[in-house]
Design a protein around this motif. Structure first.
Motif, short mmCIF file in Angstrom:
data_model
loop_
_atom_site.label_atom_id
_atom_site.label_comp_id
_atom_site.label_asym_id
_atom_site.label_seq_id
_atom_site.Cartn_x
_atom_site.Cartn_y
_atom_site.Cartn_z
N UNK A 26 0.82 -1.21 0.00
CA UNK A 26 0.00 0.00 0.00
C UNK A 26 0.85 1.26 0.00
N UNK A 27 1.91 1.26 0.78
CA UNK A 27 2.84 2.41 0.80
C UNK A 27 3.43 2.60 -0.58
N UNK A 28 3.88 1.51 -1.20
CA UNK A 28 4.45 1.61 -2.54
C UNK A 28 3.46 2.23 -3.52
N UNK A 29 2.22 1.79 -3.47
CA UNK A 29 1.19 2.33 -4.37
C UNK A 29 1.01 3.83 -4.14
N UNK A 30 0.90 4.24 -2.88
CA UNK A 30 0.72 5.66 -2.58
C UNK A 30 1.90 6.50 -3.03
N UNK A 31 3.11 6.00 -2.80
CA UNK A 31 4.31 6.75 -3.22
C UNK A 31 4.38 6.84 -4.74
N UNK A 32 4.05 5.77 -5.42
CA UNK A 32 4.06 5.82 -6.89
C UNK A 32 3.04 6.83 -7.41
N UNK A 33 1.89 6.92 -6.77
CA UNK A 33 0.89 7.93 -7.16
C UNK A 33 1.45 9.34 -6.95
N UNK A 34 2.10 9.56 -5.81
CA UNK A 34 2.69 10.87 -5.53
C UNK A 34 3.71 11.25 -6.60
N UNK A 35 4.63 10.35 -6.90
CA UNK A 35 5.66 10.67 -7.89
C UNK A 35 5.06 10.84 -9.28
N UNK A 36 4.02 10.09 -9.60
CA UNK A 36 3.36 10.27 -10.88
C UNK A 36 2.74 11.66 -10.99
N UNK A 37 2.14 12.13 -9.89
CA UNK A 37 1.57 13.48 -9.88
C UNK A 37 2.65 14.54 -10.08
N UNK A 38 3.88 14.24 -9.68
CA UNK A 38 5.00 15.17 -9.85
C UNK A 38 5.66 15.03 -11.22
N UNK A 107 16.35 8.42 10.46
CA UNK A 107 17.39 9.44 10.41
C UNK A 107 16.82 10.80 10.00
N UNK A 108 17.16 11.84 10.74
CA UNK A 108 16.63 13.18 10.47
C UNK A 108 17.22 13.82 9.22
N UNK A 109 18.33 13.29 8.74
CA UNK A 109 18.99 13.89 7.59
C UNK A 109 18.60 13.22 6.27
N UNK A 110 17.52 12.45 6.27
CA UNK A 110 17.00 11.82 5.06
C UNK A 110 15.58 12.30 4.82
N UNK A 111 15.16 12.21 3.56
CA UNK A 111 13.79 12.60 3.24
C UNK A 111 12.77 11.67 3.87
N UNK A 112 11.56 12.19 4.06
CA UNK A 112 10.50 11.41 4.70
C UNK A 112 9.20 11.61 3.94
N UNK A 113 8.58 10.49 3.60
CA UNK A 113 7.28 10.47 2.95
C UNK A 113 6.34 9.64 3.81
N UNK A 114 5.16 10.16 4.06
CA UNK A 114 4.11 9.42 4.74
C UNK A 114 3.15 8.94 3.65
N UNK A 115 2.80 7.64 3.71
CA UNK A 115 1.99 7.10 2.61
C UNK A 115 1.06 6.00 3.09
N UNK A 116 0.00 5.82 2.32
CA UNK A 116 -0.87 4.66 2.43
C UNK A 116 -1.25 4.27 1.00
N UNK A 117 -2.18 3.36 0.84
CA UNK A 117 -2.47 2.88 -0.51
C UNK A 117 -3.22 3.89 -1.38
N UNK A 118 -3.63 5.01 -0.81
CA UNK A 118 -4.37 6.00 -1.58
C UNK A 118 -3.53 7.18 -2.02
N UNK A 119 -2.42 7.43 -1.35
CA UNK A 119 -1.59 8.56 -1.71
C UNK A 119 -0.45 8.73 -0.73
N UNK A 120 0.27 9.82 -0.89
CA UNK A 120 1.44 10.07 -0.06
C UNK A 120 1.71 11.57 -0.01
#
Length: 165
Positions: A26-38, A107-120
């Protein structure tokens, strides 16, 4: 062969990978949707030249490469320490996690994405560390080859892959 719009518009569906938990999928799906929107294109389970496999890689219109490491639980994060090996193959690196995971373990010095199967949503931008030209070319060619292989598998699911029946 028909040029019917119904046939041409049939959606391409990749089979489930099966390596991820339902939460990670589900996280993968949401992240892929986010990147597709970008405007980025993505590939899951991307093999790197060092033998590691990134959970997700994204290619931006400008050629920038982003790797996303999916962590579905605290145990998943603590058990897997391979993620630093991915950073030599991307311009940006993110962790993608469900909102239930405590962010302070990451780690605080890496990017962070919050996601579920609907988006991120990007909660913390990743640092930008441009790849050297030769490495960018190598990773981009590997990306193109992997993407073409996936398309071939969809177009010809009964093909003989790697000479094995």
């Amino acid at each position: 062969m028909s040029d019917s719009p119904a046939i041409l518009s049939k959606p391409l569906v990749l089979p489930a990978d099966g390596r991820q938990s339902p939460v990670a999928a589900g996280i993968q799906r949401g992240v892929r949707r986010l990147f597709s929107e970008m405007g980025h294109v993505t590939l899951p389970e991307f093999g790197l030249a060092n033998g590691r496999r990134a959970d997700l890689i994204a290619l931006a219109p400008d050629g920038a490469l982003t790797i996303v490491e999916i962590k579905s639980s605290v145990a998943d994060f603590r058990a897997d320490r391979k993620w630093p090996d991915y950073e030599d193959f991307c311009d940006r690196f993110y962790f993608a996690v469900p909102e239930t995971l405590p962010f302070d373990i990451l780690p605080e010095d890496r990017g962070l994405i919050i996601a579920d199967s609907f988006g991120a949503a990007i909660m913390r931008e990743a640092g930008h560390h441009p790849l050297a030209g030769a490495r960018r070319k190598a990773v981009t060619l590997r990306f193109a080859h992997a993407a073409a292989s996936l398309l071939h598998a969809l177009a010809d699911p009964d093909r003989v892959a790697d000479g094995h029946l």
